[in-house]
Write a protein that holds these residues in place. Sequence first.
Motif, PDB file in Angstrom:
ATOM      1  N   GLU A   1       0.812  -1.201   0.000  1.00  0.00           N
ATOM      2  CA  GLU A   1       0.000   0.000   0.000  1.00  0.00           C
ATOM      3  C   GLU A   1       0.856   1.268   0.000  1.00  0.00           C
ATOM      4  O   GLU A   1       0.414   2.313   0.454  1.00  0.00           O
ATOM      5  CB  GLU A   1      -0.946   0.039   1.223  1.00  0.00           C
ATOM      6  CG  GLU A   1      -1.768  -1.220   1.381  1.00  0.00           C
ATOM      7  CD  GLU A   1      -2.926  -1.306   0.390  1.00  0.00           C
ATOM      8  OE1 GLU A   1      -3.502  -0.264   0.054  1.00  0.00           O
ATOM      9  OE2 GLU A   1      -3.231  -2.408  -0.072  1.00  0.00           O
TER      10      GLU A   1
ATOM     11  N   LYS B   1      -0.460   2.663  -4.523  1.00  0.00           N
ATOM     12  CA  LYS B   1      -1.375   3.739  -4.884  1.00  0.00           C
ATOM     13  C   LYS B   1      -0.626   4.805  -5.676  1.00  0.00           C
ATOM     14  O   LYS B   1       0.551   5.075  -5.406  1.00  0.00           O
ATOM     15  CB  LYS B   1      -1.947   4.390  -3.615  1.00  0.00           C
ATOM     16  CG  LYS B   1      -2.588   3.411  -2.646  1.00  0.00           C
ATOM     17  CD  LYS B   1      -3.864   2.842  -3.198  1.00  0.00           C
ATOM     18  CE  LYS B   1      -4.455   1.777  -2.315  1.00  0.00           C
ATOM     19  NZ  LYS B   1      -5.147   2.299  -1.140  1.00  0.00           N
TER      20      LYS B   1
ATOM     21  N   LEU C   1      -4.975 -10.822  -0.596  1.00  0.00           N
ATOM     22  CA  LEU C   1      -5.391  -9.416  -0.662  1.00  0.00           C
ATOM     23  C   LEU C   1      -6.795  -9.193  -0.120  1.00  0.00           C
ATOM     24  O   LEU C   1      -7.286  -8.059  -0.131  1.00  0.00           O
ATOM     25  CB  LEU C   1      -5.348  -8.927  -2.115  1.00  0.00           C
ATOM     26  CG  LEU C   1      -3.965  -8.888  -2.751  1.00  0.00           C
ATOM     27  CD1 LEU C   1      -4.087  -8.480  -4.212  1.00  0.00           C
ATOM     28  CD2 LEU C   1      -3.049  -7.933  -2.020  1.00  0.00           C
TER      29      LEU C   1
ATOM     30  N   PHE D   1      -2.276  -3.164  -8.740  1.00  0.00           N
ATOM     31  CA  PHE D   1      -2.041  -4.472  -8.138  1.00  0.00           C
ATOM     32  C   PHE D   1      -0.894  -5.151  -8.875  1.00  0.00           C
ATOM     33  O   PHE D   1      -0.928  -5.286 -10.097  1.00  0.00           O
ATOM     34  CB  PHE D   1      -3.310  -5.324  -8.212  1.00  0.00           C
ATOM     35  CG  PHE D   1      -4.422  -4.794  -7.345  1.00  0.00           C
ATOM     36  CD1 PHE D   1      -5.335  -3.873  -7.844  1.00  0.00           C
ATOM     37  CD2 PHE D   1      -4.543  -5.200  -6.025  1.00  0.00           C
ATOM     38  CE1 PHE D   1      -6.356  -3.364  -7.042  1.00  0.00           C
ATOM     39  CE2 PHE D   1      -5.561  -4.698  -5.214  1.00  0.00           C
ATOM     40  CZ  PHE D   1      -6.462  -3.785  -5.726  1.00  0.00           C
TER      41      PHE D   1
ATOM     42  N   TRP E   1      -0.888  -6.646 -12.713  1.00  0.00           N
ATOM     43  CA  TRP E   1      -1.970  -7.499 -13.204  1.00  0.00           C
ATOM     44  C   TRP E   1      -3.338  -6.861 -13.137  1.00  0.00           C
ATOM     45  O   TRP E   1      -4.305  -7.390 -13.680  1.00  0.00           O
ATOM     46  CB  TRP E   1      -1.973  -8.859 -12.504  1.00  0.00           C
ATOM     47  CG  TRP E   1      -1.902  -8.860 -11.020  1.00  0.00           C
ATOM     48  CD1 TRP E   1      -0.769  -8.951 -10.275  1.00  0.00           C
ATOM     49  CD2 TRP E   1      -2.986  -8.808 -10.078  1.00  0.00           C
ATOM     50  NE1 TRP E   1      -1.076  -8.940  -8.937  1.00  0.00           N
ATOM     51  CE2 TRP E   1      -2.430  -8.866  -8.791  1.00  0.00           C
ATOM     52  CE3 TRP E   1      -4.371  -8.737 -10.221  1.00  0.00           C
ATOM     53  CZ2 TRP E   1      -3.199  -8.838  -7.632  1.00  0.00           C
ATOM     54  CZ3 TRP E   1      -5.156  -8.706  -9.070  1.00  0.00           C
ATOM     55  CH2 TRP E   1      -4.565  -8.752  -7.792  1.00  0.00           C
ATOM     56  N   GLN E   2      -3.448  -5.691 -12.514  1.00  0.00           N
ATOM     57  CA  GLN E   2      -4.751  -5.015 -12.493  1.00  0.00           C
ATOM     58  C   GLN E   2      -4.525  -3.586 -12.042  1.00  0.00           C
ATOM     59  O   GLN E   2      -3.711  -3.316 -11.158  1.00  0.00           O
ATOM     60  CB  GLN E   2      -5.712  -5.743 -11.534  1.00  0.00           C
ATOM     61  CG  GLN E   2      -6.979  -4.979 -11.130  1.00  0.00           C
ATOM     62  CD  GLN E   2      -7.990  -4.811 -12.242  1.00  0.00           C
ATOM     63  OE1 GLN E   2      -7.647  -4.540 -13.391  1.00  0.00           O
ATOM     64  NE2 GLN E   2      -9.266  -4.919 -11.911  1.00  0.00           N
TER      65      GLN E   2
ATOM     66  N   ARG F   1      -9.646  -8.652 -19.928  1.00  0.00           N
ATOM     67  CA  ARG F   1     -10.134  -8.840 -18.554  1.00  0.00           C
ATOM     68  C   ARG F   1      -8.958  -9.090 -17.627  1.00  0.00           C
ATOM     69  O   ARG F   1      -8.023  -9.782 -17.986  1.00  0.00           O
ATOM     70  CB  ARG F   1     -11.067 -10.053 -18.493  1.00  0.00           C
ATOM     71  CG  ARG F   1     -12.258  -9.971 -19.419  1.00  0.00           C
ATOM     72  CD  ARG F   1     -13.252  -8.970 -18.939  1.00  0.00           C
ATOM     73  NE  ARG F   1     -14.439  -8.932 -19.776  1.00  0.00           N
ATOM     74  CZ  ARG F   1     -15.175  -7.845 -19.951  1.00  0.00           C
ATOM     75  NH1 ARG F   1     -14.861  -6.714 -19.368  1.00  0.00           N
ATOM     76  NH2 ARG F   1     -16.252  -7.893 -20.707  1.00  0.00           N
ATOM     77  N   PRO F   2      -9.033  -8.580 -16.401  1.00  0.00           N
ATOM     78  CA  PRO F   2      -7.963  -8.857 -15.445  1.00  0.00           C
ATOM     79  C   PRO F   2      -8.073 -10.287 -14.922  1.00  0.00           C
ATOM     80  O   PRO F   2      -9.154 -10.871 -15.031  1.00  0.00           O
ATOM     81  CB  PRO F   2      -8.256  -7.877 -14.305  1.00  0.00           C
ATOM     82  CG  PRO F   2      -9.727  -7.630 -14.373  1.00  0.00           C
ATOM     83  CD  PRO F   2     -10.112  -7.767 -15.825  1.00  0.00           C
ATOM     84  N   PRO F   3      -7.046 -10.885 -14.344  1.00  0.00           N
ATOM     85  CA  PRO F   3      -5.723 -10.310 -14.146  1.00  0.00           C
ATOM     86  C   PRO F   3      -4.906 -10.340 -15.436  1.00  0.00           C
ATOM     87  O   PRO F   3      -5.069 -11.248 -16.238  1.00  0.00           O
ATOM     88  CB  PRO F   3      -5.101 -11.249 -13.102  1.00  0.00           C
ATOM     89  CG  PRO F   3      -5.753 -12.561 -13.340  1.00  0.00           C
ATOM     90  CD  PRO F   3      -7.157 -12.248 -13.790  1.00  0.00           C
ATOM     91  N   LEU F   4      -4.089  -9.350 -15.634  1.00  0.00           N
ATOM     92  CA  LEU F   4      -3.314  -9.264 -16.858  1.00  0.00           C
ATOM     93  C   LEU F   4      -2.175 -10.267 -16.875  1.00  0.00           C
ATOM     94  O   LEU F   4      -1.611 -10.547 -17.920  1.00  0.00           O
ATOM     95  CB  LEU F   4      -2.754  -7.856 -17.038  1.00  0.00           C
ATOM     96  CG  LEU F   4      -3.822  -6.769 -17.072  1.00  0.00           C
ATOM     97  CD1 LEU F   4      -3.198  -5.413 -17.212  1.00  0.00           C
ATOM     98  CD2 LEU F   4      -4.793  -7.024 -18.206  1.00  0.00           C
TER      99      LEU F   4
ATOM    100  N   GLU G   1      -7.020  -0.302 -10.885  1.00  0.00           N
ATOM    101  CA  GLU G   1      -8.372   0.180 -10.638  1.00  0.00           C
ATOM    102  C   GLU G   1      -8.339   1.665 -10.328  1.00  0.00           C
ATOM    103  O   GLU G   1      -7.367   2.175  -9.773  1.00  0.00           O
ATOM    104  CB  GLU G   1      -8.989  -0.549  -9.426  1.00  0.00           C
ATOM    105  CG  GLU G   1      -9.281  -2.003  -9.680  1.00  0.00           C
ATOM    106  CD  GLU G   1      -9.899  -2.694  -8.476  1.00  0.00           C
ATOM    107  OE1 GLU G   1     -10.096  -3.902  -8.560  1.00  0.00           O
ATOM    108  OE2 GLU G   1     -10.179  -2.023  -7.458  1.00  0.00           O
TER     109      GLU G   1
ATOM    110  N   CYS H   1      -0.509  -4.056  -3.384  1.00  0.00           N
ATOM    111  CA  CYS H   1      -1.197  -2.943  -4.035  1.00  0.00           C
ATOM    112  C   CYS H   1      -0.418  -1.664  -3.787  1.00  0.00           C
ATOM    113  O   CYS H   1      -0.010  -1.388  -2.666  1.00  0.00           O
ATOM    114  CB  CYS H   1      -2.615  -2.848  -3.462  1.00  0.00           C
ATOM    115  SG  CYS H   1      -3.584  -1.512  -4.152  1.00  0.00           S
TER     116      CYS H   1
END
Lengths: 373, 99, 468
Positions: C5, C111, C463, C100, C88-89, C449-452, C91, C109
């Motif tokens: 985080e 930020k 998580l 993520f 992989w994602q 679509r995730p996860p990449l 948001e 994750c």
Amino acid sequence: MPFDVIIIGGGLHGASAALHLALRRQRVLVLEKSMVGRHASGANAGGVRTLGRDLAEVPLAVAGMELWHGIASLVGDDCGFHAHGQLKVAESAAEMQALEARQASLQALGFQHEELIDRDELFRLVPSISRACVGALIVRNDGAANPYRTTLAFRARAQVHGAVFREGAEVTRLERLEGLWRVTTPNGCEDAPFIVNSAGAWAGRMAAMAGDTIPITTRCSMMIVTERLPHFLEPVIGSQGRKLSFKQSDQGSVLIGGGHQGHPDLDGESYAINTRNLALGAAAALALFPQMTGVRIVRSWAGLEAQTPDNIPVISLSPRLPGLVHSFGYSGHGFQLGPIVGSAVADLVTHGSTNLPIGPFSAARFQDQELAI
Amino acid sequence: MFRKLPDGSGPRLTVFVEGQPVAVSEGDSAATAALLAGLSATRASALGGQPRAPYCMMGVCFECLMVIDGLASQQACLVPVREGMRIARQPSRPAIAKP
Amino acid sequence: MTTSEASFDLVIVGAGPAGMAAAIEAAQGSMSVVVLDEQPMPGGQVHRAIEQRKYTGKQSNLDDRDGAALVQAFRNSAASYCGGTAVWQIEREGEGFAIFVSSGDAARCLKARRLIIATGAIERPVPMPGWTLPGVMTVGAAQILLKTGGNVPTGQVVVAGQGPLALLYATQLLAAGVKPAACLNTTMPGALDRALRHLPGALGDIGQIGRGLGFMARLRLGRVPLIGGVSDVAAHGDERLSAVSYVAKGIRREIKADLLLLHEGVVPHTHLAMSMGAEHRWDEGQSCWQPRLGADGQTSIEGLRIAGDGAGIGGWRIAALDGRLAARAMMRELGRETVPSLDGAATVTLRRQRQRLAGLRPFLDAWFRPRAVLLAPPDDVIVCRCEELTAGDLRAAIRQGCLGPNQVKSFTRCGMGPCQGRECALTLTTLVAAERGITPEEAGALRIRPPLKPLTLGELAALAPTGA
């Protein structure tokens, strides 16, 4: 006037209604805003179950199961349907008691299909499940099918019997004119004596457009699919204490659901995955199958569907408006009901009533509720 | 299929490809090690069991999935070699542990 | 990086020239910035392993020197770097983003207030007969093997395709003492003539064209067979490649081969940007999707910019300029006006530099345009490698009413394998377009679509919000 019925929404419920109506020689037009099976019908977990349903749904689901076991003769495609059973497992004595109570309430209504099993039988049926489980409820002839394939099969068979499907045909206006419904899309208008509202997540808007106020919210349940694995699981696994659905496809991949919610965007016909919520689904799966911890997730997705306040669908004639049948609000468990509800809808259109047990699903039950679309 | 040019590209180390020792250099990937070991197929395809091998070497094609130190479905071209690493072909359906 | 985080002003995905240049610029402006890349070392593809290697021969000395300097400057900057870290994602979270990632089998994750995607380019897929056989790889793959660890092919090597990278690699191989058995050039007859009308614009970077001619001269000197006007390249073999066939001057020939290296140009790696919903458009000149961008890489998503080849193929020097421009724009957005070099004049200079270099691209794009057969292959050619689907399988789905790539995907599973369309989505779109007689823009793109990246259930489960 070329059509007897116009069905709004080309998901499984629309396609099923189209087939049953076409079989009764009704001239059917299905108007699909995007593409057939685009949303909930193509995105759901494919569970075909009577297990664990709201008591109001049980008679209908049990009747529907017979159709599933003969699905190939109904639509000319086996739809990938397998019936290896569905289980709801208990991980504690308290959860086991809840399952016992559930079984008792069903038996009181005369239903025997949900069967309580002990640890030994559970581990015999599901050798790979965590030994922390203590028992389960099982319906042995429940199973699963391929949702997109099923929806396309219903469409194809309906088309063979004369139903017309138009994609890219969003309904923008509904009005009564001289005893008929006039349905407007960007491509023009069509008139018909009957319309069916099977517009899924958009059905509340369609209802309002017609003049009915039925409160729904949008459900956006997420799914995970894993890489292909050696075959290890036959029945579909659910849980009394966790939001989980867990099954292995005939491809070998494992599908994990459970109703964890993403972020829907109804206007955009899309959604965003909520990764933290998705993680809950993964955690639930690992609680029952801890050996899967190193298995890779290949993809996740979600579907958009309608959620009613009481978690059971709306299947009925409109309480106020003539020539309008509602079939929506399946709240995360509409797939198994698809084949049979189409028949009920056909009854309502052609006879104004049906012998199928849809009493609890009347739209009238929301008449006193506030608008909450 | 590949060999290493002789004039030293960094510290050498030894990994095991299908049980056989292979000399690699620091910075090589596990996929490189498999190619240096002379493997032609590094995995069996998931559907048809067809022989497959690394194609892009940069993490895009996913053909280089291999079992590395016991963990399946790793993109070998993204795994830097470590001394003693065990690299094996990926079967079409990687096994999961029994409970 | 060990903190979870952690929060940054700017997260950059991709440690190639664009990402590194953006990071350097942003760090100079006192932004907190981290660069994430799944490769273990920075440099991207063109500067792969540049901190270690010595095997590229004399041809790219200038590029190597400048690339090494860029990597060094990146290492010396205040920007953080997380190699071996796969995104992989991503948001939306409030005004910023939640990113993520996975590294060392643990997911976490990060930020960010702002995001730059600098994931560069990937090789254009080359769906031709036999391309899934062991022994068939891309030129880029072979170059990675050479650059990282000095690994060269054994046996008969055939290079087939077109574009500068194919020739460059062949000369690098020659310089390393390995003679390719043949270089098959798939440039269409007349393509150079058609490209010549773009030549005036290309003069801003005429040095590149000179280099290309130099490659060919070197290969001829080394007696490497250079065969032009080649079509119908096919790979043959039982469990692995044993021969390559092709047609040239109307005659079909077959040569023994142990390694076939394909190259038909590179295309933007749009996966991450598309997964976030950034708008893209089909570029007819480059036959690929490109993000719709405003000034300085601004996408349709607020707070997200794209820099480098991921925005449109331009080469590494343009990528570095794009990275700097994107970072400067973000600094202005975040109110970091105090940076001395952040004046308008410097930005204008960067933009002008970029424009001069970019003039070469339309010339190269027209000259090395991929043949139509690669965009809509014959029925028996595999299109989706992961799910083992042929062009014929996809055409059958289209004929049954699947009107777009996503319907074909739902029906056939094309694009549902581990690569999630990275090797097949372009072909899927162009094949649908060709089959239906519409443009690729009209056909649309595969939804991502995730996860990449395929993270494990265990990584994802960790998580989950606690106390749930």
